[in-house]
Design an enzyme around this catalytic site. Sequence first.
Site, PDB file in Angstrom:
ATOM      1  N   ALA A  62       0.802  -0.577  -0.316  1.00 11.92           N
ATOM      2  CA  ALA A  62       0.435  -0.016  -0.423  1.00 11.92           C
ATOM      3  C   ALA A  62       1.371   1.171  -0.288  1.00 11.92           C
ATOM      4  O   ALA A  62       1.978   1.140   0.562  1.00 11.92           O
ATOM      5  CB  ALA A  62      -1.236   0.129   1.509  1.00 11.92           C
ATOM      6  N   GLY A 101       0.383  -4.836   0.729  1.00 11.49           N
ATOM      7  CA  GLY A 101      -0.025  -5.135  -0.291  1.00 11.49           C
ATOM      8  C   GLY A 101      -0.316  -5.665  -1.918  1.00 11.49           C
ATOM      9  O   GLY A 101      -1.559  -6.141  -2.454  1.00 11.49           O
ATOM     10  N   GLU A 104      -0.583  -9.330  -1.680  1.00 10.28           N
ATOM     11  CA  GLU A 104      -2.357  -8.948  -1.351  1.00 10.28           C
ATOM     12  C   GLU A 104      -2.680  -9.407  -2.337  1.00 10.28           C
ATOM     13  O   GLU A 104      -3.472 -10.384  -2.758  1.00 10.28           O
ATOM     14  CB  GLU A 104      -2.750  -8.228  -0.185  1.00 10.28           C
ATOM     15  CG  GLU A 104      -2.859  -9.236   1.255  1.00 10.28           C
ATOM     16  CD  GLU A 104      -2.693  -7.527   1.954  1.00 10.28           C
ATOM     17  OE1 GLU A 104      -2.249  -6.405   1.604  1.00 10.28           O
ATOM     18  OE2 GLU A 104      -3.958  -7.879   3.006  1.00 10.28           O
ATOM     19  N   GLU A 124       3.984  -5.807   6.827  1.00  7.45           N
ATOM     20  CA  GLU A 124       3.319  -4.732   7.918  1.00  7.45           C
ATOM     21  C   GLU A 124       3.313  -4.270   8.720  1.00  7.45           C
ATOM     22  O   GLU A 124       3.712  -3.661   9.553  1.00  7.45           O
ATOM     23  CB  GLU A 124       1.446  -5.195   7.846  1.00  7.45           C
ATOM     24  CG  GLU A 124       1.129  -4.821   6.258  1.00  7.45           C
ATOM     25  CD  GLU A 124       1.390  -5.711   5.124  1.00  7.45           C
ATOM     26  OE1 GLU A 124       2.027  -6.645   5.779  1.00  7.45           O
ATOM     27  OE2 GLU A 124       0.452  -5.660   4.113  1.00  7.45           O
TER      28      GLU A 124
HETATM   29  N1  3HC Z   1       4.771   3.488   0.435  1.00  8.29           N
HETATM   30  C1  3HC Z   1       4.900   4.625  -0.329  1.00  8.29           C
HETATM   31  N2  3HC Z   1       6.346   4.360  -0.086  1.00  8.29           N
HETATM   32  C2  3HC Z   1       7.347   3.959  -0.177  1.00  8.29           C
HETATM   33  C3  3HC Z   1       6.681   2.513  -0.003  1.00  8.29           C
HETATM   34  C4  3HC Z   1       5.949   2.791   0.178  1.00  8.29           C
HETATM   35  N3  3HC Z   1       4.579   1.332   0.482  1.00  8.29           N
HETATM   36  N4  3HC Z   1       7.990   1.779  -0.178  1.00  8.29           N
HETATM   37  C5  3HC Z   1       8.707   2.407  -0.967  1.00  8.29           C
HETATM   38  N5  3HC Z   1       8.875   4.117  -0.783  1.00  8.29           N
HETATM   39  C6  3HC Z   1       9.372   5.158  -1.134  1.00  8.29           C
HETATM   40  C7  3HC Z   1      10.315   5.126   0.233  1.00  8.29           C
HETATM   41  O1  3HC Z   1       9.950   5.609   0.759  1.00  8.29           O
HETATM   42  C8  3HC Z   1      11.531   5.671  -0.646  1.00  8.29           C
HETATM   43  O2  3HC Z   1      11.272   6.792  -1.284  1.00  8.29           O
HETATM   44  P1  3HC Z   1      12.059   8.391  -1.133  1.00  8.29           P
HETATM   45  O3  3HC Z   1      12.939   7.405  -2.340  1.00  8.29           O
HETATM   46  O4  3HC Z   1      12.049   9.565  -1.142  1.00  8.29           O
HETATM   47  O5  3HC Z   1      13.392   8.125   0.291  1.00  8.29           O
HETATM   48  C9  3HC Z   1      11.668   5.297  -2.350  1.00  8.29           C
HETATM   49  O6  3HC Z   1      10.320   4.431  -2.264  1.00  8.29           O
HETATM   50  C10 3HC Z   1      12.658   3.677  -2.319  1.00  8.29           C
HETATM   51  O7  3HC Z   1      12.510   3.233  -1.319  1.00  8.29           O
HETATM   52  P2  3HC Z   1      13.772   2.450  -0.158  1.00  8.29           P
HETATM   53  O8  3HC Z   1      14.970   3.770  -0.666  1.00  8.29           O
HETATM   54  O9  3HC Z   1      13.593   1.406   0.349  1.00  8.29           O
HETATM   55  O10 3HC Z   1      14.046   1.596  -1.673  1.00  8.29           O
HETATM   56  P3  3HC Z   1      14.682   0.031  -1.742  1.00  8.29           P
HETATM   57  O11 3HC Z   1      15.086  -0.405  -2.657  1.00  8.29           O
HETATM   58  O12 3HC Z   1      15.907   0.022  -0.634  1.00  8.29           O
HETATM   59  O13 3HC Z   1      13.698  -0.502  -1.055  1.00  8.29           O
HETATM   60  C11 3HC Z   1      11.302  -2.204  -0.764  1.00  8.29           C
HETATM   61  C12 3HC Z   1      12.529  -1.038  -1.682  1.00  8.29           C
HETATM   62  C13 3HC Z   1      12.113  -3.354  -0.890  1.00  8.29           C
HETATM   63  C14 3HC Z   1       9.952  -1.907  -1.248  1.00  8.29           C
HETATM   64  C15 3HC Z   1      11.386  -1.273   0.121  1.00  8.29           C
HETATM   65  O14 3HC Z   1      10.942   0.522   0.145  1.00  8.29           O
HETATM   66  C16 3HC Z   1      10.427  -1.609   1.089  1.00  8.29           C
HETATM   67  O15 3HC Z   1      10.413  -2.410   2.495  1.00  8.29           O
HETATM   68  N6  3HC Z   1       9.450  -0.608   1.115  1.00  8.29           N
HETATM   69  C17 3HC Z   1       8.125  -0.475   2.259  1.00  8.29           C
HETATM   70  C18 3HC Z   1       7.038  -2.421   1.905  1.00  8.29           C
HETATM   71  C19 3HC Z   1       6.351  -2.430   3.111  1.00  8.29           C
HETATM   72  O16 3HC Z   1       6.182  -2.167   3.705  1.00  8.29           O
HETATM   73  N7  3HC Z   1       5.160  -2.342   2.281  1.00  8.29           N
HETATM   74  C20 3HC Z   1       3.975  -2.744   2.702  1.00  8.29           C
HETATM   75  C21 3HC Z   1       2.664  -1.366   3.351  1.00  8.29           C
HETATM   76  S1  3HC Z   1       1.162  -1.317   4.030  1.00  8.29           S
HETATM   77  C22 3HC Z   1       0.335  -1.731   3.456  1.00  8.29           C
HETATM   78  O17 3HC Z   1       1.054  -3.094   2.329  1.00  8.29           O
HETATM   79  C23 3HC Z   1      -0.962  -2.676   4.215  1.00  8.29           C
HETATM   80  C24 3HC Z   1      -2.161  -3.615   3.085  1.00  8.29           C
HETATM   81  O18 3HC Z   1      -1.883  -4.552   4.586  1.00  8.29           O
HETATM   82  C25 3HC Z   1      -3.293  -2.447   3.755  1.00  8.29           C
END
Ligand code: 3HC
Length: 685
Positions: A62, A101, A104, A124
């Site tokens: 998400a 997500g 999912e 998450e």
């Molecule tokens: N939402 C918004 N922005 C995000 C994001 C997300 N889910 N994931 C990454 N970004 C942004 C980062 O803030 C960063 O922004 P910036 O360049 O402005 O600083 C940019 O994307 C690149 O991210 P990274 O520097 O972390 O890049 P990497 O290549 O090192 O890693 C990744 C990529 C492994 C995808 C890592 O970003 C990550 O783990 N992201 C989070 C994944 C996550 O937590 N997903 C679950 C979200 S909650 C959800 O899905 C709820 C649902 O169940 C309803």
Amino acid sequence: MSPISTKRHGDVLIVTSNNPPVNALGHAVREGLVQAIAEADADDKVKAVVIRCAGQTFFAGADIKEFGKPMQMPMLPQVVDIIENCTKPVVAAIHGTAFGGGLEVALASHYRVAVPSAKLGVPEVKLGILPGAGGTQRLPRVAGVAKALDMAATGNPIGAKEAHEIGLVDRLAEGDLEQHAVAFAEEVRDIRPIPKSSTRDDKVEEARANPAIFDEYRKANARKMKGFDAPEAVIKAIEAAVAKPYQEGVQEERRLFMELMSGTQARAQQYFFFAERQASKIDGLPEDTEPRAIARVGVIGAGTMGGGISMNFLSAGIPVTIVEMAQEALDRGTGVMRKNYEATAAKGRMTGEQVEGAMALLKPSLKLEDLAECDLIIEAVFENMDVKKDIFGKLDKIAKPGAILASNTSYLNVDEIAATTSRPEDVVGLHFFSPANIMKLLEVVRGAKTAPDVLVTAMQLAKKIRKVAVVAGVCHGFIGNRMLMPRQIEATKLLLEGATPEQVDRVHVEFGMPMGPFQMADLAGVDIGWHRDPSRIESIRDQLCAMERWGQKKGAGFYDYDDKRRPSPSPVVQQIIEDFSRKEGIARREISDQEIIERTLYIMVNEGAKILDENMAQRASDIDVVWVYGYGWPVYRGGPMFWADTVGLKEIVDGLERQEDRLGSDFTLSPLLVRKAEAGEKFTR
Ligand code: 3HC
């Protein structure tokens, strides 16, 4: 323009998301997906659908930036249901990271094809929430309950190959993913009924027969999950997947999701996600600053620090020249490094070949002159200004032009060190934390003259060796240790006034720290920085050191230790403390836990505010990153500055004022803290 586009390949509709950088499932993506599925449903010529992503990754989750803002329809739970209810088979084509997500969406798709390098996970829990779009209900049905439980409660992803073995991925695609996915879609286009994750029951059946699996998991992981709300909610949601029909399970997931989302832990952990990423950005540097090339690193000192620092580079494939003064010390140091690698291999986290590969990159030497070929030289010797000045003076003559000269000092003035060279612009502080091969934090200390490209190189290199780097200014102890000092001073004063080491440590551990100040002293060594004169006894610590109560390594420190290093309160130490109180004329009294919090934690916030005010940290969130990664501050409290915001800055100021008389004449309130408290402002956003 919508980030979602569609194109036809034969009778397969290829739906592509292009939402850089990570294809987060923001509003426009969700809307586009719903439209694409409607297109597939409506078009008789479409027999199957492939969902794929352009760029570096499949949907990584998400859009976290939307959290806390007004919800925009369609929500992700609806979107995934729409995908699952598509009347044509849907194939998710996965590369990069199918996270949260994103997974999912893949679970709601009817089939999953992935490249072998892909990772699948539900992280998450690391954001203080749980998979909230059916993930806690579909994942156990597809991957099995035990695997789903572990993936969702730890947030750790699995590789595509493992996912394939457990049935989470239907086919591994070597080569062109889109082609593979389309071919797969054509194979399955006529299979009816279309398989839906939500209606599968075979894998949850097994857990139904063994409901103890959940309590066993709780017990086995109690230590790791301590203090965190989200893992327990994850377990409850998956319990519901096993015990209840799908729709009721989804309702339970939603209830738990909303509960977590409205809590402070989720706010703290989501704040921290961005804090960590923000930390790598240096304000005010020219945008086109190019890093310097680092092909070989030099390390001076093969002690615990020098060895640990070297291992970071070796593990990342960067050759290291390590220099010591005596052969024996050099052999001992390289021996310890090998042993550490072998211990990692014994745990299955490295192969024997990797151990040999890393060690082969190490060049031990007794000559400083050998550092002439290095692009970055890190000094990790005894913490003494004269020694460091001497070394940097010599390095100035040896190092090649453009080489970066770094000191691993934890307190000393980097500008003073730089001034002994003819090239202060090449000098920087690189403060690693012990054990340096394990701890994630790196303080990059920016001297008055440190060149922009040196800073950019340091930040980039940190990422390469998998550290989280934070820029600090030149001040005593930089960010972390500077804030640690007032905490240590107050903790010791509290002992004299009536607290025990056990009480102070307990308050810190209950707060969520991995250990309290005295447990930390015993672990690090009570004798660190001691003057080594047993006849000079001016403090409790001097007395402990004189008695060789140097901490865990001696089996005695602030605590007594048994042969398994289990601590117990020490009557000897209690006596020493009471004698000191008497000698200093301090009347011992009952100390409340709240006083301990105010005097040891509020005071850290005050120091953090001063650091911020003096521009020694770029932003409050950088201070939080230092404390979470350098000292184990519980991430569910965000870090000291975020935590202060949740307590309320007025309360922090009030608390410090309540304690002012006890804090001593050196104590001053941070003007920034007072200003912010009065204005009703916060440190963090
Ligand atoms: N939402 C918004 N922005 C995000 C994001 C997300 N889910 N994931 C990454 N970004 C942004 C980062 O803030 C960063 O922004 P910036 O360049 O402005 O600083 C940019 O994307 C690149 O991210 P990274 O520097 O972390 O890049 P990497 O290549 O090192 O890693 C990744 C990529 C492994 C995808 C890592 O970003 C990550 O783990 N992201 C989070 C994944 C996550 O937590 N997903 C679950 C979200 S909650 C959800 O899905 C709820 C649902 O169940 C309803």
